[in-house]
Design an enzyme around this catalytic site. Structure first.
Site, PDB file in Angstrom:
ATOM      1  N   ARG A 156      59.671  95.561  18.326  1.00 32.63           N
ATOM      2  CA  ARG A 156      60.039  96.395  19.495  1.00 32.63           C
ATOM      3  C   ARG A 156      58.939  96.399  20.570  1.00 32.63           C
ATOM      4  NH1 ARG A 156      64.087  96.185  16.677  1.00 32.63           N
ATOM      5  NH2 ARG A 156      65.576  97.875  16.394  1.00 32.63           N
ATOM      6  N   SER A 227      68.111 104.126  18.008  1.00 29.89           N
ATOM      7  CA  SER A 227      66.984 104.716  17.265  1.00 29.89           C
ATOM      8  C   SER A 227      66.054 105.427  18.233  1.00 29.89           C
ATOM      9  CB  SER A 227      66.190 103.622  16.556  1.00 29.89           C
ATOM     10  OG  SER A 227      67.022 102.902  15.695  1.00 29.89           O
ATOM     11  N   GLU A 322      60.767 105.277  19.974  1.00 32.79           N
ATOM     12  CA  GLU A 322      61.140 103.907  20.320  1.00 32.79           C
ATOM     13  C   GLU A 322      61.707 103.899  21.738  1.00 32.79           C
ATOM     14  OE1 GLU A 322      63.931 100.222  19.770  1.00 32.79           O
ATOM     15  OE2 GLU A 322      64.661 102.261  19.776  1.00 32.79           O
TER      16      GLU A 322
HETATM   17  N1  EPU Z   1      68.270 105.839   5.813  1.00 34.33           N
HETATM   18  C1  EPU Z   1      68.532 107.047   5.209  1.00 34.33           C
HETATM   19  N2  EPU Z   1      69.038 108.062   5.981  1.00 34.33           N
HETATM   20  C2  EPU Z   1      69.296 107.902   7.308  1.00 34.33           C
HETATM   21  C3  EPU Z   1      69.028 106.668   7.925  1.00 34.33           C
HETATM   22  C4  EPU Z   1      68.511 105.633   7.163  1.00 34.33           C
HETATM   23  O1  EPU Z   1      68.290 107.224   4.016  1.00 34.33           O
HETATM   24  O2  EPU Z   1      69.741 108.871   7.918  1.00 34.33           O
HETATM   25  C5  EPU Z   1      67.757 104.716   5.000  1.00 34.33           C
HETATM   26  C6  EPU Z   1      68.858 103.669   4.770  1.00 34.33           C
HETATM   27  O3  EPU Z   1      69.643 103.976   3.658  1.00 34.33           O
HETATM   28  C7  EPU Z   1      68.044 102.424   4.573  1.00 34.33           C
HETATM   29  C8  EPU Z   1      66.839 102.633   5.482  1.00 34.33           C
HETATM   30  O4  EPU Z   1      66.733 104.050   5.699  1.00 34.33           O
HETATM   31  O5  EPU Z   1      67.591 102.317   3.254  1.00 34.33           O
HETATM   32  C9  EPU Z   1      66.949 101.901   6.807  1.00 34.33           C
HETATM   33  O6  EPU Z   1      68.120 102.336   7.501  1.00 34.33           O
HETATM   34  P1  EPU Z   1      69.033 101.341   8.380  1.00 34.33           P
HETATM   35  O7  EPU Z   1      69.277 100.096   7.626  1.00 34.33           O
HETATM   36  O8  EPU Z   1      70.198 102.109   8.870  1.00 34.33           O
HETATM   37  O9  EPU Z   1      68.103 100.907   9.581  1.00 34.33           O
HETATM   38  P2  EPU Z   1      66.979 101.669  10.393  1.00 34.33           P
HETATM   39  O10 EPU Z   1      65.656 101.227   9.892  1.00 34.33           O
HETATM   40  O11 EPU Z   1      67.242 103.121  10.417  1.00 34.33           O
HETATM   41  C10 EPU Z   1      66.738  99.732  12.136  1.00 34.33           C
HETATM   42  C11 EPU Z   1      66.717  99.585  13.632  1.00 34.33           C
HETATM   43  C12 EPU Z   1      68.129  99.673  14.175  1.00 34.33           C
HETATM   44  C13 EPU Z   1      68.948  98.556  13.548  1.00 34.33           C
HETATM   45  C14 EPU Z   1      68.913  98.716  12.016  1.00 34.33           C
HETATM   46  C15 EPU Z   1      69.601  97.590  11.287  1.00 34.33           C
HETATM   47  C16 EPU Z   1      64.574 100.444  14.370  1.00 34.33           C
HETATM   48  C17 EPU Z   1      63.831 101.554  15.055  1.00 34.33           C
HETATM   49  N3  EPU Z   1      65.877 100.627  14.220  1.00 34.33           N
HETATM   50  O12 EPU Z   1      67.212 101.056  11.855  1.00 34.33           O
HETATM   51  O13 EPU Z   1      68.069  99.448  15.588  1.00 34.33           O
HETATM   52  O14 EPU Z   1      70.293  98.592  14.006  1.00 34.33           O
HETATM   53  O15 EPU Z   1      67.535  98.723  11.572  1.00 34.33           O
HETATM   54  O16 EPU Z   1      68.830  96.434  11.336  1.00 34.33           O
HETATM   55  O17 EPU Z   1      63.954  99.458  13.997  1.00 34.33           O
HETATM   56  C18 EPU Z   1      67.789 100.562  17.652  1.00 34.33           C
HETATM   57  O18 EPU Z   1      66.721  99.950  17.752  1.00 34.33           O
HETATM   58  O19 EPU Z   1      68.173 101.369  18.539  1.00 34.33           O
HETATM   59  C19 EPU Z   1      68.594 100.372  16.454  1.00 34.33           C
HETATM   60  C20 EPU Z   1      69.712 101.042  16.245  1.00 34.33           C
END
Ligand code: EPU
Length: 344
Positions: A156, A227, A322
């Site tokens: 990012r 995010s 972010e």
């Molecule tokens: N999780 C939870 N509870 C929640 C959210 C997440 O337990 O409320 C856990 C999930 O179960 C998983 C882990 O946290 O084990 C990661 O969650 P997720 O795969 O949904 O992805 P994220 O890390 O929350 C990132 C990006 C997203 C992108 C997703 C998928 C960042 C800041 N965010 O989110 O990007 O869509 O991975 O690759 O890196 C964005 O940048 O705006 C965005 C939506």
């Protein structure tokens, strides 16, 4: 003299104004306009901007359109104007059956904003498909060509986010003809294991759209900026301690340490659904803050502050936004916005 309403130019839809708005529709027009000495800010789709106060400057909206395509033996190239809609371009490639961008389907915003944030999702980052970026330095009016390396991409992050004075007119994508689907993300892996035929760029894009729709709120229905925080990176030692205390905490090894899932940390504290005024933590994805309709800047900043403090107290991890925060003077740090809005 703030007079231009920004509410419908940013996907969080806070009620803020700017002094002036210039819609830039061609490179020619931009060249006539530059250099600019007044405060300015470049706006794409407004999907990663939070206006916490009325902005005392002018907004340059990137509305430059156009796509050119060519190929060599190994790759397809697309030269895309910065004002094109990101998702429409992803689907254009998927419909041509040219793979490489499908994991990035449905990300809101414009093509010109993609390099700034180095957008990423489901195992793919913009940096992997970026060949070249053309940006105009707003201070000097000079045109710069950035190779992939020049862009200094990181999680990012990019040179454009660090320096903030480039107007990105054009992005060239290089998509290999030896496309392999990227299916390492849990839900994509599970889906592909059940398939009777090889996944195509289009079928992966459609699956990504389903996954996003299930977790992430549609900004047109529930205003948000995706995010709100970055996933934090901690030292290996800190990660080991956390793993010991919370054995189901997701952790991912990266070059500079261990990346944690900010959404998990917030969720674990029971903050899903928590709200302050009109700002709330999304009920399906704790990393996303939403505007329930009447959120003020103070509501959002106070909610974000509560999250940062709670996560720090419990896990010893300081979350960083972010989203780009913009106050009356332009891009701002979270602490500054918090001080200004709460008078502390
Ligand atoms: N999780 C939870 N509870 C929640 C959210 C997440 O337990 O409320 C856990 C999930 O179960 C998983 C882990 O946290 O084990 C990661 O969650 P997720 O795969 O949904 O992805 P994220 O890390 O929350 C990132 C990006 C997203 C992108 C997703 C998928 C960042 C800041 N965010 O989110 O990007 O869509 O991975 O690759 O890196 C964005 O940048 O705006 C965005 C939506």
């Amino acid at each position: 003299m703030s007079s231009i309403p920004l509410q419908h130019l940013n996907t969080f839809q806070l009620n803020a104004h700017a002094n002036e708005l210039i819609a830039v529709t061609s490179v020619n027009q931009l060249e006539q306009l530059l250099p600019l000495t007044h405060p300015f800010l470049v706006l794409g789709g407004g999907s990663n901007m939070l206006f916490t106060e009325n902005y005392q400057g002018r907004i340059l909206a990137n509305n430059i359109a156009g796509i050119k395509q060519w190929e060599d033996d190994n790759s397809h190239y697309f030269q895309v104007a910065g004002g094109e809609n990101w998702h429409d371009f992803v689907m254009h490639c998927a419909e041509l059956n040219i793979g490489g961008l499908e994991n990035l389907a449905l990300i809101p915003g414009s093509v010109g904003a993609a390099p700034v944030q180095n957008i990423g999702a489901y195992g793919v980052e913009f940096s992997q498909v970026c060949h070249e970026v053309i940006g105009y330095d707003i201070h000097t009016g000079l045109r710069h060509i950035f190779t992939n390396n020049d862009c200094q991409f990181a999680y990012r992050e990019s040179v454009f986010k660090q320096q903030r004075h480039f107007f990105i007119t054009q992005v060239t994508f290089k998509l290999t003809k030896q496309w392999q689907p990227q299916l390492s993300y849990g839900e994509l892996k599970a889906w592909s294991a059940e398939l009777n035929e090889a996944p195509t760029s289009q079928s992966v894009a459609n699956k990504v759209i389903d996954v996003r729709n299930a977790k992430l709120p549609n900004p047109e229905i529930l205003p948000n900026v995706g995010s709100f925080f970055k996933n934090p990176v901690v030292t290996t030692q800190h990660a080991k301690q956390l793993q010991h205390d919370y054995d189901n905490m997701p952790q991912y090894i990266v070059a500079d340490g261990v990346k944690l899932a900010a959404g998990w940390l917030i969720d674990h504290l029971g903050l899903k659904g928590k709200s302050i005024g009109g700002a709330g933590v999304h009920t399906h994805q704790a990393l996303v803050l939403v505007n329930n309709g009447k959120a003020t800047s103070s509501d959002v900043i106070n909610l974000a502050h509560l999250i940062i403090e709670s996560v720090n107290q419990t896990f010893g991890v300081v979350l960083e936004p972010e989203v780009n925060l913009v106050d009356r003077d332009g891009y701002s740090k979270f602490e500054t916005c918090h001080k200004r809005l709460t008078n502390v």
